[in-house]
Design a protein around this motif. Structure first.
Motif, PDB file in Angstrom:
ATOM      1  N   ASN A 190       0.836  -1.195   0.000  1.00 27.08           N
ATOM      2  CA  ASN A 190       0.000   0.000   0.000  1.00 27.08           C
ATOM      3  C   ASN A 190       0.875   1.251   0.000  1.00 27.08           C
ATOM      4  OD1 ASN A 190       0.922   0.293   2.616  1.00 27.08           O
ATOM      5  ND2 ASN A 190      -1.065  -0.017   3.583  1.00 27.08           N
ATOM      6  N   SER A 191       0.280   2.403   0.188  1.00 20.92           N
ATOM      7  CA  SER A 191       1.041   3.650   0.105  1.00 20.92           C
ATOM      8  C   SER A 191       2.061   3.790   1.224  1.00 20.92           C
ATOM      9  CB  SER A 191       0.075   4.845   0.120  1.00 20.92           C
ATOM     10  OG  SER A 191      -0.711   4.830   1.299  1.00 20.92           O
ATOM     11  N   SER A 226      -7.587  -0.860  -8.950  1.00 22.37           N
ATOM     12  CA  SER A 226      -8.783  -0.512  -8.174  1.00 22.37           C
ATOM     13  C   SER A 226      -8.980  -1.546  -7.069  1.00 22.37           C
ATOM     14  CB  SER A 226     -10.015  -0.439  -9.070  1.00 22.37           C
ATOM     15  OG  SER A 226     -10.303  -1.695  -9.650  1.00 22.37           O
ATOM     16  N   GLU A 253     -11.618  -2.781  -3.701  1.00 23.73           N
ATOM     17  CA  GLU A 253     -12.897  -2.643  -3.031  1.00 23.73           C
ATOM     18  C   GLU A 253     -12.711  -2.909  -1.538  1.00 23.73           C
ATOM     19  OE1 GLU A 253     -15.634  -5.247  -4.961  1.00 23.73           O
ATOM     20  OE2 GLU A 253     -14.826  -7.070  -4.049  1.00 23.73           O
ATOM     21  N   ASP A 273     -11.833  -1.210   0.972  1.00 29.29           N
ATOM     22  CA  ASP A 273     -11.215   0.099   1.149  1.00 29.29           C
ATOM     23  C   ASP A 273     -11.176   0.730  -0.245  1.00 29.29           C
ATOM     24  OD1 ASP A 273      -9.778   2.333   1.781  1.00 29.29           O
ATOM     25  OD2 ASP A 273      -7.950   1.273   2.392  1.00 29.29           O
ATOM     26  N   HIS A 274     -12.292   1.335  -0.677  1.00 28.55           N
ATOM     27  CA  HIS A 274     -12.504   1.728  -2.073  1.00 28.55           C
ATOM     28  C   HIS A 274     -11.516   2.816  -2.493  1.00 28.55           C
ATOM     29  CE1 HIS A 274     -16.166  -0.599  -1.832  1.00 28.55           C
ATOM     30  NE2 HIS A 274     -16.607   0.150  -0.844  1.00 28.55           N
ATOM     31  N   ARG A 275     -10.722   2.510  -3.535  1.00 32.31           N
ATOM     32  CA  ARG A 275      -9.730   3.476  -3.994  1.00 32.31           C
ATOM     33  C   ARG A 275      -9.125   2.991  -5.304  1.00 32.31           C
ATOM     34  NH1 ARG A 275      -7.272  -0.035  -0.521  1.00 32.31           N
ATOM     35  NH2 ARG A 275      -5.068  -0.581  -0.884  1.00 32.31           N
ATOM     36  N   ASP A 306      -5.240   3.042  -6.663  1.00 29.43           N
ATOM     37  CA  ASP A 306      -3.848   3.343  -6.350  1.00 29.43           C
ATOM     38  C   ASP A 306      -2.995   3.317  -7.611  1.00 29.43           C
ATOM     39  OD1 ASP A 306      -4.291   3.737  -3.692  1.00 29.43           O
ATOM     40  OD2 ASP A 306      -3.453   1.832  -3.017  1.00 29.43           O
ATOM     41  N   THR A 348      -2.767   8.091  -5.419  1.00 27.68           N
ATOM     42  CA  THR A 348      -4.152   7.630  -5.426  1.00 27.68           C
ATOM     43  C   THR A 348      -4.978   8.587  -6.270  1.00 27.68           C
ATOM     44  OG1 THR A 348      -3.954   6.677  -3.209  1.00 27.68           O
ATOM     45  CG2 THR A 348      -6.171   7.085  -4.009  1.00 27.68           C
ATOM     46  N   PRO A 350      -8.586  10.314  -7.366  1.00 25.24           N
ATOM     47  CA  PRO A 350      -9.971  10.541  -6.918  1.00 25.24           C
ATOM     48  C   PRO A 350     -10.926   9.708  -7.769  1.00 25.24           C
ATOM     49  CG  PRO A 350      -8.805  12.630  -7.216  1.00 25.24           C
ATOM     50  CD  PRO A 350      -7.939  11.573  -7.812  1.00 25.24           C
ATOM     51  N   ILE A 351     -11.854   8.997  -7.122  1.00 23.66           N
ATOM     52  CA  ILE A 351     -12.709   8.083  -7.879  1.00 23.66           C
ATOM     53  C   ILE A 351     -14.018   8.720  -8.333  1.00 23.66           C
ATOM     54  CG2 ILE A 351     -11.684   6.043  -6.814  1.00 23.66           C
ATOM     55  CD1 ILE A 351     -14.117   5.855  -4.997  1.00 23.66           C
ATOM     56  N   ARG A 360     -17.943   7.200  -1.707  1.00 26.68           N
ATOM     57  CA  ARG A 360     -17.666   5.861  -1.173  1.00 26.68           C
ATOM     58  C   ARG A 360     -18.869   5.251  -0.466  1.00 26.68           C
ATOM     59  NH1 ARG A 360     -12.956   8.324  -1.792  1.00 26.68           N
ATOM     60  NH2 ARG A 360     -11.087   7.085  -2.288  1.00 26.68           N
TER      61      ARG A 360
END
Length: 341
Positions: free
Chosen positions: A117-118, A144, A146, A148-150, A152, A167, A169-170, A174
């Motif tokens: 992750n980041s 993508s 799900e 933790d919807h994001r 990266d 990341t 913006p989607i 959410r």
């Protein structure tokens, strides 16, 4: 429906809802044994299904516990090497092999590496790294997730060793995405299309007030939200743009009344724009009479002879009742589809 089939259906739905993964040695080469599939319809030698021609497929197994749970696949420009994300938070890379007739015959150089992750952390299981969609976008790879919807961003090359470096913006609130029905699809439109290389996401079952699947164009001149019209009990699990800018959507169905199913829909690229509710032409549908399973991954590429090939993969949820499949089709393009939208 027989008692045996009902039992199998119940087992599949339970494993789809709550399957997990066992530990495995990270970043190591993974042996894969493949069995060729010659017929899409079980017991039939038919190969033509409308505009699609079935070219063959593979059923794949491995002694390594983490092999499976294939969520999305993308091929490199050589149409041989690929990158896959597993919904257990792993990268899978490798190459396809073909026999003398050009049919899929196996996988080689397969490796599995934990995603970071980041913060540079890796996780076993789906809570933080439930990877569902994958897209190449120049010198970066977009993934993508799900739960933790994001979306990266990872560097390409170097994604397998790197933490997420950004990341996107989607554009979809959410709160409108359920934990296990989030952003299943991320794909990048051709630069020559009206979307001008825009990044597109589609949710599995994030719904607006009218029951349409939520979707968004994350970049480019047409940035904004749109929606995909539902049709029956199918959910969107992946998507890929064709060279002319049309969008292929892979959809999956599972319920006790209708059983397991998959289908491909083709959405006109010109219809994709902010505020639109898009629908699509049905290209292919499969059920228990077809060589399918929990179909989750899709890619499309232009082969050396100029034809468009479509490859589908399934997610076995690490269940002994399900299979890891890779299926290949060739798309016959009518004249009206060959030009860019």
């Amino acid at each position: 429906m027989t008692v045996r089939r009902l039992c199998r259906l119940a087992a599949i739905v339970l494993s789809i809802a709550a399957a997990g993964a066992s530990p495995s040695r990270a970043g190591s080469e993974v042996p894969v044994i493949s069995r060729q599939i010659s017929d899409f319809r079980i017991g039939s030698s038919e190969t033509r299904f409308g505009s699609l021609e079935f070219l063959g497929g593979l059923e794949m197994v491995s002694s390594r516990a983490l092999f499976g749970s294939l969520s999305s696949i993308r091929f490199r420009p050589d149409q041989k090497h690929f990158v896959v994300v597993l919904d257990t938070g792993q990268w899978l890379t490798g190459s396809i092999e073909r026999d003398i007739k050009g049919r899929l015959s196996g996988l080689s150089d397969v490796e599995i590496t934990p995603m970071k992750n980041s913060a540079g952390r890796s996780f076993e299981g789906k809570g933080h790294m439930d990877a569902e969609g994958l897209a190449f976008d120049g010198d970066r790879i977009l993934v993508s997730f799900e739960q933790d919807h994001r979306v990266d961003v990872y560097p390409d090359p170097g994604f397998a060793e790197s933490r997420a470096i950004g990341t996107l913006p989607i554009l979809i609130p959410r709160k409108m995405l359920s934990d296990n029905r989030g952003i299943e699809t991320i794909t990048v439109a051709p630069a020559s299309s009206p979307l001008k290389g825009g990044v597109v996401i589609v949710s599995e079952r994030g719904l607006d007030s009218d029951g349409n699947r939520l979707a968004a164009i994350l970049s480019g001149p047409l940035k904004g939200r749109f929606a995909v019209a539902p049709d029956g009990s199918f959910d969107v699990t992946d998507g890929a743009f064709l060279p002319n800018g049309d969008l292929l959507l892979l959809e999956r169905r599972f319920n006790m009344a209708e059983g397991i199913g998959m289908r491909l829909r083709r959405v006109k690229g010109a219809d994709i724009r902010p505020g639109a509710i898009v629908d699509g032409e049905l290209l292919l549908e499969g059920n228990f009479n077809s060589q399918i399973d929990n179909m989750e991954g899709l890619d499309a590429f232009q082969a050396a002879d100029g034809t468009t090939h479509i490859i589908l993969v399934s997610d076995d949820n690490h269940s002994i009742l399900q299979r890891n499949l890779m299926l290949e089709f060739r798309l016959s393009e009518p004249a009206e589809h060959k030009a860019s939208n």
